[in-house]
Design an enzyme around this catalytic site. Structure first.
Site, mmCIF file in Angstrom:
data_model
loop_
_atom_site.group_PDB
_atom_site.id
_atom_site.type_symbol
_atom_site.label_atom_id
_atom_site.label_comp_id
_atom_site.label_asym_id
_atom_site.label_seq_id
_atom_site.Cartn_x
_atom_site.Cartn_y
_atom_site.Cartn_z
ATOM 1 N N CYS A 8 -6.157 1.587 5.211
ATOM 2 C CA CYS A 8 -6.749 0.364 5.747
ATOM 3 C C CYS A 8 -6.232 0.165 7.176
ATOM 4 O O CYS A 8 -5.246 0.783 7.570
ATOM 5 C CB CYS A 8 -6.387 -0.827 4.866
ATOM 6 S SG CYS A 8 -4.660 -1.356 4.993
ATOM 7 N N GLU B 80 0.624 3.972 1.705
ATOM 8 C CA GLU B 80 0.984 4.455 3.038
ATOM 9 C C GLU B 80 2.154 3.646 3.592
ATOM 10 O O GLU B 80 3.047 4.186 4.248
ATOM 11 C CB GLU B 80 -0.199 4.318 4.004
ATOM 12 C CG GLU B 80 -1.500 4.916 3.502
ATOM 13 C CD GLU B 80 -2.336 3.891 2.732
ATOM 14 O OE1 GLU B 80 -1.817 3.273 1.782
ATOM 15 O OE2 GLU B 80 -3.511 3.725 3.076
ATOM 16 N N CYS C 104 -2.482 -0.433 7.603
ATOM 17 C CA CYS C 104 -1.666 0.763 7.373
ATOM 18 C C CYS C 104 -1.804 1.739 8.534
ATOM 19 O O CYS C 104 -0.847 2.438 8.869
ATOM 20 C CB CYS C 104 -2.054 1.438 6.064
ATOM 21 S SG CYS C 104 -1.398 0.577 4.621
ATOM 22 N N HIS D 83 0.819 -1.207 0.000
ATOM 23 C CA HIS D 83 0.000 0.000 0.000
ATOM 24 C C HIS D 83 0.857 1.262 0.000
ATOM 25 O O HIS D 83 1.974 1.273 0.497
ATOM 26 C CB HIS D 83 -0.924 -0.003 1.220
ATOM 27 C CG HIS D 83 -1.992 -1.062 1.120
ATOM 28 N ND1 HIS D 83 -2.892 -1.302 2.116
ATOM 29 C CD2 HIS D 83 -2.277 -1.923 0.110
ATOM 30 C CE1 HIS D 83 -3.714 -2.283 1.728
ATOM 31 N NE2 HIS D 83 -3.352 -2.684 0.520
#
Ligand SMILES: [Zn+2]
Ligand SMILES: [Zn+2]
Length: 129
Positions: A82, A60, A85, A58
């Site tokens: 999410c 992040e 993260c 991801h």
């Protein structure tokens, strides 16, 4: 926030393109940037079309890899992080704020951030033009 949007367009994920920027709280300094994608030097395309199984890290998470720990900082991200993260953001220590533009799936991670004392705010997507 415009930069986060630009980064998102670099993503090769067919499901969702996310961009993230880690900056100093006054936004004068950018510490790290990220977008969702495969491993460094590795595959670019999604490994699977199934939700959550495409194999891409991801945005992040990628941004956190290069962000300094224990330094006051903020994150700007195109989609709300999410839960995994959010944990990553908390554990990086020093994040004060997370700005996001769009809600993706749900806000399950919100509590994780707020319990860690991180302020969360939604920004209007910037007008592209
Ligand atoms: Zn993907
Ligand atoms: Zn995530």
């Amino acid at each position: 926030m415009r930069l986060a949007g630009m980064l998102a367009t670099r993503s090769t994920c067919s499901r969702l393109q996310v961009g993230a920027v880690v900056a100093s709280p006054d936004m004068r300094e950018i510490f790290a940037v990220g977008y969702n994608g495969g491993p460094v030097g590795g595959f670019n395309d999604c490994l699977s079309e199934e939700p959550g199984r495409c194999g891409h890290a991801h945005a992040e998470d990628n941004a956190c890899n290069f962000a300094p720990a224990r330094v006051p900082k903020i994150m700007l991200v195109t989609h709300f992080p999410c839960p995994a993260c959010c944990v990553r953001i908390v554990n990086k220590l020093g994040f004060e704020k997370v700005y996001y533009q769009q809600v993706y799936r749900d806000l399950a991670g919100l509590e994780i951030l707020e319990n860690a004392g991180i302020t969360v705010a939604q920004l209007e997507p910037c007008i592209e033009g």
